[in-house]
Design a protein around this motif. Structure first.
Motif, PDB file in Angstrom:
ATOM      1  N   PRO A   1       0.801  -1.233   0.000  1.00 13.87           N
ATOM      2  CA  PRO A   1       0.000   0.000   0.000  1.00 13.87           C
ATOM      3  C   PRO A   1       0.833   1.281   0.000  1.00 13.87           C
ATOM      4  CG  PRO A   1      -0.884  -1.580   1.569  1.00 13.87           C
ATOM      5  CD  PRO A   1       0.439  -2.116   1.127  1.00 13.87           C
ATOM      6  N   PHE A   2       2.114   1.164   0.350  1.00 11.67           N
ATOM      7  CA  PHE A   2       2.986   2.348   0.408  1.00 11.67           C
ATOM      8  C   PHE A   2       3.866   2.471  -0.833  1.00 11.67           C
ATOM      9  CE2 PHE A   2       2.200   0.819   4.698  1.00 11.67           C
ATOM     10  CZ  PHE A   2       1.783   1.968   5.348  1.00 11.67           C
ATOM     11  N   ALA A   3       3.601   1.669  -1.869  1.00 12.91           N
ATOM     12  CA  ALA A   3       4.479   1.631  -3.046  1.00 12.91           C
ATOM     13  C   ALA A   3       4.621   2.995  -3.705  1.00 12.91           C
ATOM     14  CB  ALA A   3       3.952   0.601  -4.049  1.00 12.91           C
ATOM     15  N   ASP A   4       3.506   3.681  -3.925  1.00 13.04           N
ATOM     16  CA  ASP A   4       3.568   4.998  -4.581  1.00 13.04           C
ATOM     17  C   ASP A   4       4.327   6.002  -3.732  1.00 13.04           C
ATOM     18  OD1 ASP A   4       2.134   3.968  -6.666  1.00 13.04           O
ATOM     19  OD2 ASP A   4       0.216   4.776  -6.004  1.00 13.04           O
ATOM     20  N   CYS A   5       4.054   6.001  -2.444  1.00 11.39           N
ATOM     21  CA  CYS A   5       4.715   6.935  -1.524  1.00 11.39           C
ATOM     22  C   CYS A   5       6.223   6.704  -1.516  1.00 11.39           C
ATOM     23  CB  CYS A   5       4.114   6.756  -0.126  1.00 11.39           C
ATOM     24  SG  CYS A   5       4.931   7.694   1.168  1.00 11.39           S
ATOM     25  N   LEU A   6       6.628   5.423  -1.459  1.00 12.45           N
ATOM     26  CA  LEU A   6       8.056   5.115  -1.435  1.00 12.45           C
ATOM     27  C   LEU A   6       8.716   5.422  -2.775  1.00 12.45           C
ATOM     28  CD1 LEU A   6       7.843   1.743   0.522  1.00 12.45           C
ATOM     29  CD2 LEU A   6       8.908   3.859   1.331  1.00 12.45           C
ATOM     30  N   ALA A   7       7.955   5.302  -3.851  1.00  8.47           N
ATOM     31  CA  ALA A   7       8.520   5.547  -5.181  1.00  8.47           C
ATOM     32  C   ALA A   7       8.808   7.020  -5.413  1.00  8.47           C
ATOM     33  CB  ALA A   7       7.572   5.016  -6.251  1.00  8.47           C
ATOM     34  N   ASN A   8       7.892   7.906  -5.013  1.00 13.14           N
ATOM     35  CA  ASN A   8       8.109   9.336  -5.283  1.00 13.14           C
ATOM     36  C   ASN A   8       8.854  10.040  -4.150  1.00 13.14           C
ATOM     37  OD1 ASN A   8       6.180  10.062  -3.256  1.00 13.14           O
ATOM     38  ND2 ASN A   8       4.523   9.892  -4.743  1.00 13.14           N
ATOM     39  N   GLY A   9       8.913   9.418  -2.976  1.00 11.99           N
ATOM     40  CA  GLY A   9       9.683   9.988  -1.872  1.00 11.99           C
ATOM     41  C   GLY A   9       9.101  11.230  -1.241  1.00 11.99           C
ATOM     42  N   GLU A  10       7.829  11.533  -1.542  1.00 11.93           N
ATOM     43  CA  GLU A  10       7.216  12.744  -1.008  1.00 11.93           C
ATOM     44  C   GLU A  10       6.413  12.447   0.262  1.00 11.93           C
ATOM     45  OE1 GLU A  10       7.404  15.958  -1.873  1.00 11.93           O
ATOM     46  OE2 GLU A  10       8.939  15.381  -3.314  1.00 11.93           O
ATOM     47  N   PRO A  11       6.585  13.246   1.307  1.00  8.70           N
ATOM     48  CA  PRO A  11       5.788  13.065   2.524  1.00  8.70           C
ATOM     49  C   PRO A  11       4.293  13.247   2.247  1.00  8.70           C
ATOM     50  CG  PRO A  11       7.678  14.481   2.950  1.00  8.70           C
ATOM     51  CD  PRO A  11       7.597  14.313   1.465  1.00  8.70           C
ATOM     52  N   ILE A  12       3.474  12.597   3.060  1.00 15.54           N
ATOM     53  CA  ILE A  12       2.020  12.686   2.946  1.00 15.54           C
ATOM     54  C   ILE A  12       1.463  13.205   4.261  1.00 15.54           C
ATOM     55  CG2 ILE A  12      -0.120  11.379   2.629  1.00 15.54           C
ATOM     56  CD1 ILE A  12       1.436   9.376   0.976  1.00 15.54           C
ATOM     57  N   CYS A  13       0.504  14.121   4.183  1.00 17.62           N
ATOM     58  CA  CYS A  13      -0.141  14.658   5.376  1.00 17.62           C
ATOM     59  C   CYS A  13      -1.653  14.520   5.242  1.00 17.62           C
ATOM     60  CB  CYS A  13       0.216  16.134   5.592  1.00 17.62           C
ATOM     61  SG  CYS A  13       1.957  16.410   5.972  1.00 17.62           S
TER      62      CYS A  13
ATOM     63  N   ILE B   1      -2.244  12.197  10.048  1.00 25.71           N
ATOM     64  CA  ILE B   1      -0.926  11.565  10.088  1.00 25.71           C
ATOM     65  C   ILE B   1       0.034  12.286   9.150  1.00 25.71           C
ATOM     66  CG2 ILE B   1       0.357   9.429   9.573  1.00 25.71           C
ATOM     67  CD1 ILE B   1      -2.292   7.934  10.204  1.00 25.71           C
ATOM     68  N   ALA B   2       1.282  12.390   9.587  1.00 24.94           N
ATOM     69  CA  ALA B   2       2.373  12.830   8.717  1.00 24.94           C
ATOM     70  C   ALA B   2       3.237  11.609   8.432  1.00 24.94           C
ATOM     71  CB  ALA B   2       3.194  13.926   9.383  1.00 24.94           C
ATOM     72  N   LEU B   3       3.324  11.239   7.169  1.00 19.18           N
ATOM     73  CA  LEU B   3       4.073  10.046   6.769  1.00 19.18           C
ATOM     74  C   LEU B   3       5.279  10.468   5.943  1.00 19.18           C
ATOM     75  CD1 LEU B   3       4.187   6.924   6.648  1.00 19.18           C
ATOM     76  CD2 LEU B   3       2.854   7.074   4.532  1.00 19.18           C
ATOM     77  N   ILE B   4       6.471  10.025   6.386  1.00 18.68           N
ATOM     78  CA  ILE B   4       7.714  10.405   5.718  1.00 18.68           C
ATOM     79  C   ILE B   4       8.376   9.156   5.148  1.00 18.68           C
ATOM     80  CG2 ILE B   4       9.919  11.605   5.939  1.00 18.68           C
ATOM     81  CD1 ILE B   4       8.852  12.828   8.552  1.00 18.68           C
ATOM     82  N   PRO B   5       8.406   8.996   3.837  1.00 15.56           N
ATOM     83  CA  PRO B   5       9.163   7.887   3.239  1.00 15.56           C
ATOM     84  C   PRO B   5      10.648   8.233   3.187  1.00 15.56           C
ATOM     85  CG  PRO B   5       8.096   9.168   1.521  1.00 15.56           C
ATOM     86  CD  PRO B   5       7.698   9.801   2.823  1.00 15.56           C
ATOM     87  N   VAL B   6      11.476   7.292   3.592  1.00 11.07           N
ATOM     88  CA  VAL B   6      12.923   7.510   3.591  1.00 11.07           C
ATOM     89  C   VAL B   6      13.544   6.495   2.634  1.00 11.07           C
ATOM     90  CG1 VAL B   6      14.998   7.719   4.995  1.00 11.07           C
ATOM     91  CG2 VAL B   6      12.767   8.233   5.997  1.00 11.07           C
TER      92      VAL B   6
ATOM     93  N   PHE C   1       9.931  20.668   5.915  1.00 11.57           N
ATOM     94  CA  PHE C   1      10.603  20.240   7.139  1.00 11.57           C
ATOM     95  C   PHE C   1      10.520  18.723   7.304  1.00 11.57           C
ATOM     96  CE2 PHE C   1       9.927  24.730   8.149  1.00 11.57           C
ATOM     97  CZ  PHE C   1      11.157  25.068   8.705  1.00 11.57           C
ATOM     98  N   LEU C   2       9.398  18.133   6.900  1.00  8.98           N
ATOM     99  CA  LEU C   2       9.270  16.679   6.970  1.00  8.98           C
ATOM    100  C   LEU C   2      10.295  16.009   6.060  1.00  8.98           C
ATOM    101  CD1 LEU C   2       5.371  16.296   6.898  1.00  8.98           C
ATOM    102  CD2 LEU C   2       6.880  16.218   8.892  1.00  8.98           C
ATOM    103  N   ARG C   3      10.466  16.547   4.870  1.00  8.39           N
ATOM    104  CA  ARG C   3      11.445  15.990   3.933  1.00  8.39           C
ATOM    105  C   ARG C   3      12.855  16.108   4.505  1.00  8.39           C
ATOM    106  NH1 ARG C   3       9.257  17.982  -0.143  1.00  8.39           N
ATOM    107  NH2 ARG C   3      10.501  19.853  -0.428  1.00  8.39           N
ATOM    108  N   TRP C   4      13.152  17.223   5.147  1.00  9.02           N
ATOM    109  CA  TRP C   4      14.476  17.398   5.762  1.00  9.02           C
ATOM    110  C   TRP C   4      14.696  16.387   6.882  1.00  9.02           C
ATOM    111  CZ3 TRP C   4      14.640  23.490   6.207  1.00  9.02           C
ATOM    112  CH2 TRP C   4      14.905  24.014   4.933  1.00  9.02           C
TER     113      TRP C   4
END
Length: 224
Positions: free
Chosen positions: A144-156, A178-183, A207-210
């Motif tokens: 379910p996190f494939a898209d998030c991990l692929a683009n590397g952009e945080p989700i809020c 929720i704030a979700l940060i893919p690393v 700031f989440l990306r940092w």
């Protein structure tokens, strides 16, 4: 026969002419004083009063915007200070377990995270606790996190229901926003809140990306 009928101008033509000659009323002050402008409640006011009210409205709007800018500047300064604290703390941590624990502690204490969850793609020796999970990147649970991990952009905001059990198990207390940060190549960081307005779509994610980049760099350095 000479046509002596007066030429008639439409209201639109008068308005266009006045816009092209904004100093016209300055040449005829008596006309400016005699003009009346309708108000929303049906009453009329002099042109000068009407202009003054417009200026007051603009001034109130500018004051409100300046206050908002001031508050945003204070929030950004506070976040920058917390980010510096996190950076120094991660630099002092030597082992991967120390780095993970440092990140979780800073997110809770300095960034007021109500509920922090960290998923690592690789095992971290010495890590225990229900807030930490080791799930390999190829594990089907992370699909379910494939898209998030692929683009590397945080989700809020609110996450899709299929993501919640992986991050928070059966606990739904802090999943209203929720704030979700893919690393990249490392894992996922999630900060949950019981306040549905704490994290929302469209809020800034710089700031989440940092935070994610700092965490990634610290772990890479510790494993060399």
């Amino acid at each position: 026969m000479i046509d002596d009928r007066a030429e008639k101008l439409s209201a639109h033509e008068v308005a266009v002419w006045l816009r092209r000659h904004p100093n016209f009323l300055g040449q005829f002050p008596d006309l400016a004083l005699s003009l009346v402008v309708p108000k929303e409640d049906g009453k009329t006011a002099s042109l000068s009063s009407y202009q003054l009210e417009i200026l007051r409205d603009k001034n109130r709007d500018l004051t409100r915007r300046l206050n908002e800018l001031g508050m945003n500047a204070q929030d950004n300064e506070r976040l920058t200070q917390h980010l510096q604290t996190l950076s120094l703390a991660l630099l002092r941590a030597r082992l991967p377990a120390d780095i993970v624990q440092t990140l979780a502690a800073c997110l809770k204490e300095d960034f007021a995270g109500e509920c922090v969850r960290i998923i690592s793609f690789t095992a971290v020796p010495g890590m225990l606790g229900d807030w930490f999970s080791h799930i390999p990147a190829e594990d089907p649970r992370l699909q379910p996190f494939a898209d998030c991990l692929a683009n590397g952009e945080p989700i809020c905001g609110r996450l899709n229901p299929e993501k919640l059990p992986v991050l928070f198990g059966d606990d739904r207390t802090h999943t209203q926003s929720i704030a979700l940060i893919p690393v990249t190549d490392v894992g996922l960081i999630a900060v949950g809140s019981a306040d549905p307005h704490r994290f929302y779509p469209g809020m800034g994610t710089l700031f989440l990306r940092w935070i994610g980049e700092l965490f990634q760099t610290a772990l890479i350095q510790s494993r060399r």
